[in-house]
Write an enzyme that holds these catalytic residues in place. Structure first.
Site, PDB file in Angstrom:
ATOM      1  N   SER A 150      -1.444   3.998  -1.678  1.00 58.89           N
ATOM      2  CA  SER A 150      -0.324   3.688  -0.792  1.00 58.89           C
ATOM      3  C   SER A 150       0.728   4.771  -0.872  1.00 58.89           C
ATOM      4  CB  SER A 150       0.274   2.356  -1.246  1.00 58.89           C
ATOM      5  OG  SER A 150       1.527   2.179  -0.649  1.00 58.89           O
ATOM      6  N   TYR A 185       3.398  -3.881  -7.975  1.00 59.28           N
ATOM      7  CA  TYR A 185       2.345  -3.544  -7.005  1.00 59.28           C
ATOM      8  C   TYR A 185       2.194  -2.022  -6.898  1.00 59.28           C
ATOM      9  CZ  TYR A 185       0.311  -2.300  -2.527  1.00 59.28           C
ATOM     10  OH  TYR A 185      -0.441  -1.693  -1.562  1.00 59.28           O
ATOM     11  N   LYS A 222      -0.969   0.925  -7.997  1.00 54.28           N
ATOM     12  CA  LYS A 222      -1.588   1.984  -7.180  1.00 54.28           C
ATOM     13  C   LYS A 222      -1.526   3.323  -7.930  1.00 54.28           C
ATOM     14  CE  LYS A 222      -2.861  -0.583  -3.835  1.00 54.28           C
ATOM     15  NZ  LYS A 222      -4.289  -0.901  -3.733  1.00 54.28           N
TER      16      LYS A 222
HETATM   17  P1  NAD Z   1      -5.682  -7.855   2.585  1.00 55.97           P
HETATM   18  O1  NAD Z   1      -5.025  -8.796   1.642  1.00 55.97           O
HETATM   19  O2  NAD Z   1      -5.805  -8.246   4.009  1.00 55.97           O
HETATM   20  O3  NAD Z   1      -7.136  -7.463   2.035  1.00 55.97           O
HETATM   21  C1  NAD Z   1      -7.440  -7.418   0.676  1.00 55.97           C
HETATM   22  C2  NAD Z   1      -8.723  -8.196   0.479  1.00 55.97           C
HETATM   23  O4  NAD Z   1      -9.092  -8.158  -0.898  1.00 55.97           O
HETATM   24  C3  NAD Z   1      -8.574  -9.686   0.850  1.00 55.97           C
HETATM   25  O5  NAD Z   1      -9.635 -10.046   1.710  1.00 55.97           O
HETATM   26  C4  NAD Z   1      -8.662 -10.414  -0.496  1.00 55.97           C
HETATM   27  O6  NAD Z   1      -9.266 -11.674  -0.353  1.00 55.97           O
HETATM   28  C5  NAD Z   1      -9.490  -9.450  -1.321  1.00 55.97           C
HETATM   29  N1  NAD Z   1      -9.297  -9.489  -2.769  1.00 55.97           N
HETATM   30  C6  NAD Z   1      -8.152  -9.379  -3.477  1.00 55.97           C
HETATM   31  N2  NAD Z   1      -8.394  -9.410  -4.797  1.00 55.97           N
HETATM   32  C7  NAD Z   1      -9.743  -9.533  -4.939  1.00 55.97           C
HETATM   33  C8  NAD Z   1     -10.618  -9.608  -6.044  1.00 55.97           C
HETATM   34  N3  NAD Z   1     -10.160  -9.585  -7.306  1.00 55.97           N
HETATM   35  N4  NAD Z   1     -11.934  -9.725  -5.805  1.00 55.97           N
HETATM   36  C9  NAD Z   1     -12.430  -9.777  -4.554  1.00 55.97           C
HETATM   37  N5  NAD Z   1     -11.651  -9.708  -3.463  1.00 55.97           N
HETATM   38  C10 NAD Z   1     -10.315  -9.578  -3.648  1.00 55.97           C
HETATM   39  O7  NAD Z   1      -4.896  -6.452   2.452  1.00 55.97           O
HETATM   40  P2  NAD Z   1      -5.011  -5.128   3.314  1.00 55.97           P
HETATM   41  O8  NAD Z   1      -3.723  -4.916   4.034  1.00 55.97           O
HETATM   42  O9  NAD Z   1      -6.286  -5.091   4.059  1.00 55.97           O
HETATM   43  O10 NAD Z   1      -5.032  -4.056   2.140  1.00 55.97           O
HETATM   44  C11 NAD Z   1      -6.246  -3.516   1.634  1.00 55.97           C
HETATM   45  C12 NAD Z   1      -5.913  -2.526   0.526  1.00 55.97           C
HETATM   46  O11 NAD Z   1      -5.051  -1.503   1.031  1.00 55.97           O
HETATM   47  C13 NAD Z   1      -5.182  -3.158  -0.656  1.00 55.97           C
HETATM   48  O12 NAD Z   1      -5.654  -2.564  -1.840  1.00 55.97           O
HETATM   49  C14 NAD Z   1      -3.743  -2.776  -0.395  1.00 55.97           C
HETATM   50  O13 NAD Z   1      -3.009  -2.726  -1.576  1.00 55.97           O
HETATM   51  C15 NAD Z   1      -3.906  -1.403   0.231  1.00 55.97           C
HETATM   52  N6  NAD Z   1      -2.745  -1.014   1.064  1.00 55.97           N
HETATM   53  C16 NAD Z   1      -2.342  -1.831   2.076  1.00 55.97           C
HETATM   54  C17 NAD Z   1      -1.227  -1.468   2.846  1.00 55.97           C
HETATM   55  C18 NAD Z   1      -0.729  -2.367   3.939  1.00 55.97           C
HETATM   56  O14 NAD Z   1       0.410  -2.185   4.365  1.00 55.97           O
HETATM   57  N7  NAD Z   1      -1.515  -3.301   4.450  1.00 55.97           N
HETATM   58  C19 NAD Z   1      -0.544  -0.263   2.588  1.00 55.97           C
HETATM   59  C20 NAD Z   1      -1.014   0.549   1.547  1.00 55.97           C
HETATM   60  C21 NAD Z   1      -2.126   0.168   0.798  1.00 55.97           C
HETATM   61  N1  UFG Z   2      11.862  -4.689   7.847  1.00 52.84           N
HETATM   62  C1  UFG Z   2      12.855  -5.416   8.480  1.00 52.84           C
HETATM   63  N2  UFG Z   2      12.658  -6.761   8.629  1.00 52.84           N
HETATM   64  C2  UFG Z   2      11.548  -7.410   8.183  1.00 52.84           C
HETATM   65  C3  UFG Z   2      10.544  -6.643   7.535  1.00 52.84           C
HETATM   66  C4  UFG Z   2      10.738  -5.281   7.382  1.00 52.84           C
HETATM   67  O1  UFG Z   2      13.874  -4.878   8.900  1.00 52.84           O
HETATM   68  O2  UFG Z   2      11.447  -8.632   8.334  1.00 52.84           O
HETATM   69  C5  UFG Z   2      12.039  -3.221   7.713  1.00 52.84           C
HETATM   70  C6  UFG Z   2      12.039  -2.731   6.271  1.00 52.84           C
HETATM   71  O3  UFG Z   2      13.340  -2.781   5.739  1.00 52.84           O
HETATM   72  C7  UFG Z   2      11.490  -1.311   6.443  1.00 52.84           C
HETATM   73  C8  UFG Z   2      10.528  -1.430   7.622  1.00 52.84           C
HETATM   74  O4  UFG Z   2      10.926  -2.605   8.325  1.00 52.84           O
HETATM   75  O5  UFG Z   2      12.519  -0.429   6.795  1.00 52.84           O
HETATM   76  C9  UFG Z   2       9.069  -1.575   7.225  1.00 52.84           C
HETATM   77  O6  UFG Z   2       8.950  -2.632   6.263  1.00 52.84           O
HETATM   78  P1  UFG Z   2       7.514  -3.236   5.856  1.00 52.84           P
HETATM   79  O7  UFG Z   2       7.783  -4.376   4.922  1.00 52.84           O
HETATM   80  O8  UFG Z   2       6.723  -3.533   7.076  1.00 52.84           O
HETATM   81  O9  UFG Z   2       6.816  -2.029   5.122  1.00 52.84           O
HETATM   82  P2  UFG Z   2       7.237  -1.197   3.821  1.00 52.84           P
HETATM   83  O10 UFG Z   2       7.358   0.228   4.240  1.00 52.84           O
HETATM   84  O11 UFG Z   2       8.364  -1.799   3.113  1.00 52.84           O
HETATM   85  O12 UFG Z   2       5.950  -1.372   2.882  1.00 52.84           O
HETATM   86  C10 UFG Z   2       4.599  -1.294   3.387  1.00 52.84           C
HETATM   87  C11 UFG Z   2       3.692  -2.188   2.547  1.00 52.84           C
HETATM   88  C12 UFG Z   2       3.573  -1.627   1.157  1.00 52.84           C
HETATM   89  C13 UFG Z   2       3.095  -0.194   1.231  1.00 52.84           C
HETATM   90  C14 UFG Z   2       4.009   0.633   2.104  1.00 52.84           C
HETATM   91  C15 UFG Z   2       3.421   2.013   2.269  1.00 52.84           C
HETATM   92  O13 UFG Z   2       4.213  -3.504   2.492  1.00 52.84           O
HETATM   93  O14 UFG Z   2       2.632  -2.372   0.450  1.00 52.84           O
HETATM   94  O15 UFG Z   2       4.140   0.025   3.383  1.00 52.84           O
HETATM   95  O16 UFG Z   2       4.255   2.825   2.986  1.00 52.84           O
HETATM   96  F1  UFG Z   2       3.080   0.323  -0.009  1.00 52.84           F
END
Ligand code: NAD
Ligand code: UFG
Length: 331
Positions: free
Chosen positions: A124, A148, A152
């Site tokens: 991330s 969290y 990472k």
């Molecule tokens: P998500 O929660 O939709 O998907 C994660 C999946 O992993 C889920 O289906 C959950 O059931 C499964 N899971 C969790 N722990 C498990 C375990 N111990 N064994 C088996 N399955 C398990 O999340 P996502 O948004 O698709 O994110 C996927 C990956 O990308 C995550 O590692 C997350 O940290 C990373 N990531 C997400 C974002 C974001 O904004 N969505 C940003 C940066 C990194």
């Molecule tokens: N925000 C609002 N109102 C809301 C939610 C978010 O104003 O209800 C704003 C936040 O303050 C920020 C922007 O919208 O400025 C984006 O916020 P998000 O929560 O959508 O995303 P973040 O950038 O905070 O974090 C996300 C994921 C993290 C990941 C990161 C990587 O949640 O897990 O992106 O860039 F690590």
């Protein structure tokens, strides 16, 4: 080529399964469904008209993981499985460290035992902390403000050390910026449990009338209009980035930003959503959210240079596709 996709029933994982199947890979999903539904796997099959193997297992359980590696000739692993709610990670640090670190180590161990040489990891942009934008892969990582984010950074470190000690191991660490949007079929997308933490799912729920109004967290940041700036990336582009990472993986550890390189403020995103979908999004400005940074966007040139990948879909497409999914979605 058989690819094991952990967390493949989740938001990014399911879109990546579609991209892998469309690129000709065979896919095996391992997911415990703690934050997803098994129906998503059926939707992936429906979109691609291809089959997919599904194991409902916890990836922290070594025996269960080992069985999958014994049953199939696996050529590569993409490790999405993980817990991702920043706020929850502060309340339940042990749950987060255990789940996210043990799953990474169990998988790395299984790869070593079964001679699987390719691993792609979901990292991330949060690992950059409050560096100066745009974030470049060569920057020193700064402390994140929550467990969290630390999982990472630690997982990256663990995989880097393993790869250093095993020169034939190929590891791709993908640092995602802010994935949003949904598959254009409207069949799969982001469906968070409870109140959304992230901006786009909150916006779509306000537009749908499920929530009254969006809280904009702060308008006094040093940005274009005072609201937080992020690098939103269409989840389908992100999914395709994983195929590019696998196709081009080479020995050693390689880090790539997967973002667009474009920053968008909260108010700009609201405006884009209204323009793309002709719906209104009510909002009010409230205090800053603790732990947020002002700006986060990528220097995305390394992925273009080395993987031949760039994000293609713009912010309007992200808003259109997110809204299509939300309208279709029934809990
Ligand atoms: P998500 O929660 O939709 O998907 C994660 C999946 O992993 C889920 O289906 C959950 O059931 C499964 N899971 C969790 N722990 C498990 C375990 N111990 N064994 C088996 N399955 C398990 O999340 P996502 O948004 O698709 O994110 C996927 C990956 O990308 C995550 O590692 C997350 O940290 C990373 N990531 C997400 C974002 C974001 O904004 N969505 C940003 C940066 C990194
Ligand atoms: N925000 C609002 N109102 C809301 C939610 C978010 O104003 O209800 C704003 C936040 O303050 C920020 C922007 O919208 O400025 C984006 O916020 P998000 O929560 O959508 O995303 P973040 O950038 O905070 O974090 C996300 C994921 C993290 C990941 C990161 C990587 O949640 O897990 O992106 O860039 F690590």
């Amino acid at each position: 080529m058989n690819i094991l996709v952990t967390g493949g029933a989740g938001y990014i994982g399911s879109h990546t399964c579609v991209a892998l199947l469309e690129a000709g890979y065979s896919v095996i999903v391992a997911d415990n469904l703690c934050n997803s539904k098994v129906e998503t796997i059926d939707k992936v099959k429906q979109i691609t008209k291809k089959d997919i193997l599904f194991y409902q297992i916890d990836v922290t359980e070594e025996d269960a993981v080992d069985k999958i590696f014994s049953n199939h000739d696996i050529n590569g692993v993409i490790h999405f499985a993980g817990l991702k709610a920043v706020g929850e990670s502060i309340e339940k640090p042990l749950t987060y460290y255990y789940n996210n670190l043990v799953s990474t180590m169990v998988l790395a161990k299984a790869c070593q035992k079964h001679n699987v040489k390719r691993l792609v990891f979901s990292s991330s942009a949060t690992v950059y902390g409050d560096n100066i934008v745009p974030f470049v892969e060569t920057m020193n990582l700064l402390p994140t403000t929550n467990p969290y984010g630390e999982t990472k950074a630690m997982s990256e470190r663990i995989l880097t050390d393993i790869a250093k000690a095993n020169p034939a191991f190929s590891v791709s660490l993908l640092r995602y910026f802010n994935p949003v949007g949904a598959h254009e079929s409207g069949l799969i997308g982001e469906a968070p449990n409870g109140i959304p933490n992230n901006l786009m799912p909150y916006v779509t729920q306000v537009a749908k009338g499920k929530r009254e109004k969006l809280s904009v967290f702060g308008n006094d940041y040093p940005t274009v209009d005072g609201t937080g700036v992020r690098d939103y990336i269409h989840v389908v582009d992100l999914a395709v980035g994983h195929v590019a990472a696998l196709d081009n993986i080479t020995e050693g550890v390689h880090v790539y930003n997967l973002g667009t390189g474009q920053g968008t403020s909260v108010l700009e995103l609201i405006q884009a959503f209204e323009d793309a979908n002709s719906v209104e999004v009510s909002y009010e400005v409230v205090n800053r959210r603790p732990g947020d940074i002002a700006s986060c966007y990528a220097d995305a040139s390394k992925a273009e240079r080395e993987l031949g990948w760039t994000a293609k879909r713009d912010i309007l497409a992200m808003c259109r596709d997110a809204w299509r999914f939300e309208k279709n979605y029934e809990e």
